[in-house]
Design an enzyme around this catalytic site. Structure first.
Site, short mmCIF file in Angstrom:
data_model
loop_
_atom_site.label_atom_id
_atom_site.label_comp_id
_atom_site.label_asym_id
_atom_site.label_seq_id
_atom_site.Cartn_x
_atom_site.Cartn_y
_atom_site.Cartn_z
CB SER A 1 -1.79 1.59 10.22
OG SER A 1 -2.60 1.75 9.07
N GLY A 2 -0.79 -1.46 10.27
CA GLY A 2 -0.98 -2.85 9.88
C GLY A 2 -2.01 -3.55 10.71
CB VAL B 1 5.02 1.57 11.22
CG1 VAL B 1 6.53 1.69 11.14
CG2 VAL B 1 4.61 0.10 11.27
CE LYS C 1 3.85 -4.72 13.62
NZ LYS C 1 4.09 -6.04 12.97
CG ASP D 1 0.06 -10.93 6.12
OD1 ASP D 1 -0.70 -11.09 5.13
OD2 ASP D 1 -0.05 -9.98 6.91
#
Length: 1019
Positions: A713-714, A719, A734, A840
């Site tokens: 997870s983001g 995902v 995603k 990032d």
């Protein structure tokens, strides 16, 4: 009385007869016992290459058999010596029937299996030599019955377990040697009972703990070796009072503390002192100058500081090894001790490299012993010119002076060094032409002049160096053509590196004469012309780097002849035509880069071309076909004839008219939309066309977005693993969390960022979904290639993420990942049609495929920089989100615009995390301290302590450590130091002080080359 006197002599004679008969019978029986015992011993031998035991038959008495010694009186076997006969077999327990045996010597053979416990029956045994074999298991405890044993030698086997306490009863023991096994536990304190012991060798095992205080009871001890273990603590001070010691060997452990200032007064007989690779600190004891018996003095790889004391009284000194410490103050007085060394007439080698010595190298260095063969002064702060007096040391075989601040020219006196084999002057400020007299050093096999300011041409007389195996002239200002004489050096088998110069002309066909070259690098020059077909005759090539030149013509198909080729870089040239099909037959090829040429035609699909992560083809707009993952357009089928040409022409006309009308309609629509929306915001981009997939397909392929398929997870979603085509064709899906602010824009920007960029180290977007789910809610998802080995984060922190990777990452893998990420950043910052700033970069956004190749992912907050009419415009996903805490550069927190410098900061932190295993938000970091500042304080003095322990355990004894110790092999340590420096410089607080990605990639090539050379040297 008469009867008694008559019988007395008779009885006496009868007694004598009976006694002699018993003795004779016993001798016969004993001989038979020895005979059969030896035959049984022979039966256990499976291989006898020298036919050493051929004489062991009944044709001659066994006392005359090879390797047998018998006692003269009883003809019993007292010696069995088969040293070095290369016998292969097991040690028969029947050897225990040789009850008179005193000497059993089986060293330097191939005996295997366990050492039989029956050896304990050999009560007369005095000498037992079983070293240099392949015995396994534990040391037999029954040896305790061999109370006459004086020599017990078990080195170089595969013995395990602890040293058994039972052998404490061997009071007559004079030598105990068990080195180079796999023994564990501590050095037993019962060694204090060995009052007769003279030699103790516990080296190269897995022993741990301290050296026991009981060792100080051994007043006759002359030889003590405990090196290459995991021992720690400070050696007992009484050890330095054993006046009989002549050799003290304790390198590559974790000993610490200072040395007693008077230790050489209390060790008057010491000849060999080896303490390298520990944590000893403080000053070198000044009492050293009173130890006239010292032959070897090695304190390398410790933390000694200060000046080196005078050594003029060490008349027998042969070897002085001070490298890899913190000696010197970078002052002009640091090298004054060299004057005292002029009295050491037997000196053969000295090394002071990797310290902090400053000042000039004094002229009187030329007055040192003519016996000198090796001088290492590299990696210091030494300045000034190279003393011409060095030419007086005509016995020199190796001279290493790299990584200092030497300037000026190479002295002409170097022409007298006719025995020179290795000359390294790299990474200095030397200038002028490469002198011709250097090429008269006919014994030279390694010449390293890279990273200087040499000019002029490569001298043609280089052909005189017919033993040259390594020639490194890279990163200079050398011009002209490559002389043909270079290619007549048939001895060049390791490296020819002429990269990063100003060489011109062509690569001549004579290059094919270097049939055994392993590494050929002429990249970043001004070379032109075709690559000669004769390159195929360099059959040993593994690395061929030709990038950054002006080579043209077609790629020669003869490259397919290199069956061992691993790395081929032809990028940034002017090659045209197709990629030869034959190149897909190079089974060993691990990476191929043909980017930024003018290639065209169909890309092959097999071999290296079958894995998109192993091939780089960007910048060739006319390539087509290939595997789907390359996302190239399909190739047009040529030669199809239509039977009705007029109909075909009519279709062309119709299509042209329709196309014109569509274009006209598009222009009019665009005009009115622009007029209606007078100002278009670059901060609100619309998604470009991208092939879409349905929600139903994704729902089915992920089993309803089941939690068992959740792989991460983001910031903006989760995902899942899924399969859309077949059960074996996995993808990563995603799913955006549209309830989170910025998720919509993240979706748009990631689509636009990834749809047109293709690179082996960037994650590939396959398709997307913009639809509604079964409840009618808006649904957006991106579909990527599935990376089997997950993210870098779960490999670096498996204990935190509860992940279970198959193994940890070794240094070679980490270096490859760093290079992969750097390659991706170079592409984003310099090779895309529009600049992309990732914003990032962190371990969770670096994914690893089946072959552990890294792919940078998650472009949800990236910035796309367009240039329109000379003005830069930024397309961004969200405002205010500029990365992740710890990885985002400090200037972002103060409102600065995103930049490539920001990506470089994140990259620097990523490197430091990969090397240390510490997150930038690690709990162990004190308040106000970041990872950069913490490591800068500890680097490089405590390198072994700040390294990720997973690297150490993974690479123990191979590419990181020497043996089983916690000390780094110097060549590998230098690679680590260079990587740490890149990480630290990239993560500087000021953006202006950070390296750019071009500089980083240049350094990484050098580090990779050094790492591979180090690994080759170890094997």
């Amino acid at each position: 009385m008469k009867s008694f006197s008559f019988l007395s002599p008779t009885l006496f004679l009868l007694f004598l007869f009976t006694f002699n008969l018993i003795v004779a019978v016993a001798a016969i029986l004993g001989n038979q016992t020895d005979y059969f015992a030896l035959l049984k011993f022979k039966e256990s031998i499976s291989t006898d290459p020298y036919k050493s035991l051929e004489s062991w038959n009944s044709s001659i008495h066994f006392c005359k058999w090879r390797g047998i010694t018998c006692s003269p009186m009883h003809q019993r076997v007292i010696g069995l010596n088969l040293e070095g006969y290369r016998l292969h077999g097991s040690l028969s327990p029947h050897v225990a029937n040789l009850t008179f045996l005193k000497n059993l010597n089986l060293r330097n053979n191939s005996f295997f299996g366990e050492i039989t416990q029956e050896l304990g029956q050999l009560l007369q045994l005095q000498q037992l030599y079983l070293d240099y074999n392949s015995f396994v298991g534990k040391i037999p405890t029954n040896l305790t019955y061999c109370t006459n044993l004086k020599w017990l030698i078990l080195d170089r086997n595969n013995l395990i377990g602890k040293i058994p306490i039972e052998i404490a009863s061997l009071k007559m023991l004079q030598t105990l040697s068990v080195s180079s096994n796999k023994l564990t536990g501590e050095i037993p304190s019962f060694i204090g009972n060995f009052s007769s012991i003279k030699q103790l060798n516990f080296g190269h095992n897995n022993l741990e703990g301290d050296i026991p205080q009981a060792i100080c009871l051994l007043k006759n001890l002359t030889f003590l070796a405990v090196g290459l273990n995991n021992l720690s603590g400070s050696p007992p001070f009484c050890l330095y009072n054993i006046t009989s010691l002549t050799m003290l060997n304790m390198p590559l452990n974790n000993f610490h503390g200072p040395l007693p200032f008077n230790m050489f007064h209390t060790l008057p007989n010491l000849q060999y002192l080896e303490m390298g690779g520990n944590q000893f600190s403080g000053l070198i004891p000044t009492s050293l100058n009173s130890s006239s018996s010292i032959i070897l003095f090695d304190i390398s790889s410790n933390h000694f500081v200060g000046q080196v004391p005078s050594l003029g009284r060490l008349k027998d000194l042969h070897f002085l090894i001070l490298e890899l410490n913190n000696l010197g103050y970078n002052s002009t007085k640091d090298l004054h001790f060299l004057k005292s060394l002029t009295n050491c007439s037997k000196l053969e080698a000295f090394s002071i490299s990797d310290n902090n010595f400053g000042g000039n190298l004094p002229n009187y260095i030329g007055n040192l012993s003519t016996e000198l063969t090796n001088i290492h002064v590299g990696a210091n702060q030494i300045t000034g010119k190279i003393p011409r007096e060095l030419g007086n040391l005509i016995g020199l075989i190796l001279l290493a002076m790299g990584s200092n601040h030497f300037e000026g020219i190479i002295p002409t006196t170097f022409g007298k060094l006719q025995k020179m084999q290795v000359l390294s002057l790299s990474e200095n400020k030397l200038s002028g032409d490469i002198p011709h007299f250097i090429t008269n050093l006919s014994q030279l096999f390694d010449l390293n002049l890279q990273h200087n300011m040499f000019e002029g041409n490569i001298p043609r007389s280089i052909g005189n160096c017919q033993k040259l195996q390594i020639l490194e002239l890279s990163h200079n200002k050398i011009r002209g053509t490559i002389p043909l004489e270079v290619f007549t050096l048939f001895s060049l088998t390791n490296i020819l590196d002429l990269s990063h110069n100003s060489l011109s002309g062509s690569l001549p066909r004579e290059v094919g004469m270097l049939k055994n070259i392993d590494w050929l690098d002429v990249s970043e020059n001004h070379l032109s012309g075709n690559i000669p077909e004769t390159i195929g005759e360099c059959t040993s090539l593994e690395y061929l780097l030709l990038e950054g030149n002006s080579f043209n013509g077609t790629i020669p198909s003869s490259l397919a002849s290199h069956k061992g080729l691993r790395y081929l870089d032809l990028s940034s040239n002017q090659f045209y035509g197709p990629i030869p099909d034959a190149m897909q037959n190079i089974s060993s090829l691990e990476y191929l880069n043909v980017s930024f040429n003018m290639l065209e035609g169909e890309v092959p699909t097999h071999g290296v071309f079958g894995n998109a992560t192993q091939v780089a083809i960007s910048g060739n707009n006319k390539l087509c076909g290939g595997i789907a993952q390359l996302h190239l357009p399909p190739c047009h089928i040529k030669g199809i004839k239509h039977p009705k040409h007029h109909k075909f022409r009519m279709i062309i006309v119709i299509v042209s008219v329709v196309s014109f009308l569509l274009i006209l309609s598009f222009i009019i629509t665009t005009y009115w939309m622009r007029k209606r929306n007078k100002k278009r915001s670059f901060d609100s981009p619309t998604i470009d066309q991208l092939t879409k997939v349905s929600y139903q397909t994704l729902h089915r392929g992920t089993d309803g977005f089941s939690t068992r398929n959740l792989i991460g997870s983001g910031s903006f979603g989760s995902v899942y693993r899924g399969n859309l085509v077949s059960e074996d064709n996995f993808v990563a899906v995603k799913v955006l969390n549209l309830q989170k602010q910025g998720a919509h824009k993240s979706f748009i920007v990631e689509c636009n960022a990834l749809k047109n960029i293709r690179h082996r180290n960037l994650v590939k977007i396959l398709t997307c979904c913009s639809s509604t789910d079964y409840t009618g809610q808006e649904f957006k998802a991106l579909v990527f290639d599935y990376m089997k080995n997950g993210s870098l984060e779960q490999w670096l922190h498996p204990e935190i993420l509860n992940a279970e990777p198959p193994t940890t990452l070794d240094l070679g893998q980490r270096l490859n990942i760093i290079i992969d990420v750097a390659s991706a950043l170079h592409y984003l910052h310099h090779e895309c049609e529009q600049l992309v700033i990732h914003c990032d970069l962190k371990p969770s956004n670096v994914l690893l495929d089946n072959d552990m190749v890294a792919h940078v992912s998650d472009f949800g907050i990236s910035r796309l920089i367009f240039t329109i009419g000379g003005t830069s415009h930024t397309v961004t996903s969200t405002i205010g989100i500029k990365g992740t805490v710890g990885y985002a550069p400090p200037e972002y927190g103060m409102g600065s615009e995103v930049s490539t410098c920001g990506d470089m900061y994140s990259f620097g932190i990523l490197i430091l995390e990969m090397l240390t295993g510490r997150r930038p938000t690690d709990e162990t970091l004190e308040d106000g301290q970041n990872l950069h500042n913490f490591l800068r304080i500890s680097f490089p003095d405590n390198l072994i302590k700040i390294l990720d322990p997973h690297i150490v355990s993974r690479d123990a004894g191979v590419s990181i450590q020497d043996g089983n110790s916690e000390n780094l092999i110097p060549r590998i340590e230098q690679c680590l130091v260079s990587l740490f420096k890149i990480g630290l410089v990239c993560s500087m607080e000021s953006p202006k002080e950070r390296m750019n990605i071009v500089e980083v990639n240049r350094e990484l090539i050098i580090i990779k080359k050094a790492f591979l050379a180090g690994v080759r040297a170890l094997h």
